[in-house]
Design an enzyme around this catalytic site. Structure first.
Site, PDB file in Angstrom:
ATOM      1  N   HIS A 128     -27.603 -61.243  15.152  1.00 21.77           N
ATOM      2  CA  HIS A 128     -27.714 -60.351  16.307  1.00 21.77           C
ATOM      3  C   HIS A 128     -28.403 -61.062  17.458  1.00 21.77           C
ATOM      4  O   HIS A 128     -29.212 -61.964  17.256  1.00 21.77           O
ATOM      5  CB  HIS A 128     -28.481 -59.082  15.920  1.00 21.77           C
ATOM      6  CG  HIS A 128     -29.785 -59.355  15.225  1.00 21.77           C
ATOM      7  ND1 HIS A 128     -29.857 -59.708  13.892  1.00 21.77           N
ATOM      8  CD2 HIS A 128     -31.057 -59.348  15.670  1.00 21.77           C
ATOM      9  CE1 HIS A 128     -31.116 -59.891  13.547  1.00 21.77           C
ATOM     10  NE2 HIS A 128     -31.877 -59.688  14.615  1.00 21.77           N
ATOM     11  N   LEU A 129     -28.080 -60.630  18.635  1.00 19.32           N
ATOM     12  CA  LEU A 129     -28.621 -61.217  19.858  1.00 19.32           C
ATOM     13  C   LEU A 129     -29.717 -60.301  20.410  1.00 19.32           C
ATOM     14  O   LEU A 129     -29.488 -59.105  20.605  1.00 19.32           O
ATOM     15  CB  LEU A 129     -27.495 -61.359  20.893  1.00 19.32           C
ATOM     16  CG  LEU A 129     -27.888 -61.800  22.317  1.00 19.32           C
ATOM     17  CD1 LEU A 129     -28.507 -63.192  22.302  1.00 19.32           C
ATOM     18  CD2 LEU A 129     -26.659 -61.776  23.227  1.00 19.32           C
TER      19      LEU A 129
END
Ligand SMILES: [Zn+2]
Length: 173
Positions: A128-129
């Site tokens: 995930h960013l």
């Protein structure tokens, strides 16, 4: 550069990656992202859904409006994201910046991927960013071990505001 100066600079380097989920993720069964993708948005703090990826608030934020963008697909390897997923994750980060700019008007942003636990990832098996709004001095007033209680705004209220401010409308996709 003297050692003293170096030490000051080092201290200002930002490491939010270590703040979130590390303990909590270990204590939770399942995957936070997959659960959020499948759950009710107001409970899981999802602020926006795209076709292949979605955006949610970090429950253990570094600052108000700390967002995370992830593919719906449970992908543990950064290189395992498809071109379409990688693109949409970044497009959603752009949307998140637009929404955060409206809601909070931060002075800057950090975007980053934590890959592996040594790099600070709390959830290592669903990449995930992070998208974190920044203000001058926020590393000074935020304690190193950030706690939800220090944040001025409740997460559900943050979620409502970011969702409503999303460029192009509210969860149109
Ligand atoms: Zn997952």
């Amino acid at each position: 550069m003297s050692n003293g100066r170096l030490a000051r600079v080092t201290r200002q380097l930002w490491a939010p990656w270590r703040l979130e989920y590390i303990k909590q993720a270990d204590e939770q069964p399942g995957c936070v992202f997959c659960d959020a993708a499948a759950g009710e948005d107001d409970e899981t703090l999802v602020v926006h859904r795209g076709e292949l990826a979605f955006v949610l608030l970090n429950r253990f934020p570094y600052s108000s409006g700390h967002l995370m963008v992830a593919s719906y697909r449970h992908v543990g390897e950064f290189g395992g994201l498809t071109d379409e997923e990688a693109l949409e994750v970044h497009r959603l980060a752009q949307g998140g910046i637009g929404a955060l700019a409206q809601v909070y008007g931060p002075q800057g942003y950090n975007l980053g991927w934590n890959l592996g636990r040594i790099a600070g990832a709390g959830i290592v098996d669903h990449v995930h960013l992070h998208l974190v709004p920044r203000w001058a001095g926020d590393t000074n007033f935020m304690p190193v071990l950030a706690d939800v209680k220090v944040l001025p705004e409740h997460l559900t209220e943050t979620r409502r505001r970011v969702t409503e401010a999303w460029p192009g409308g509210v969860n149109e996709s």
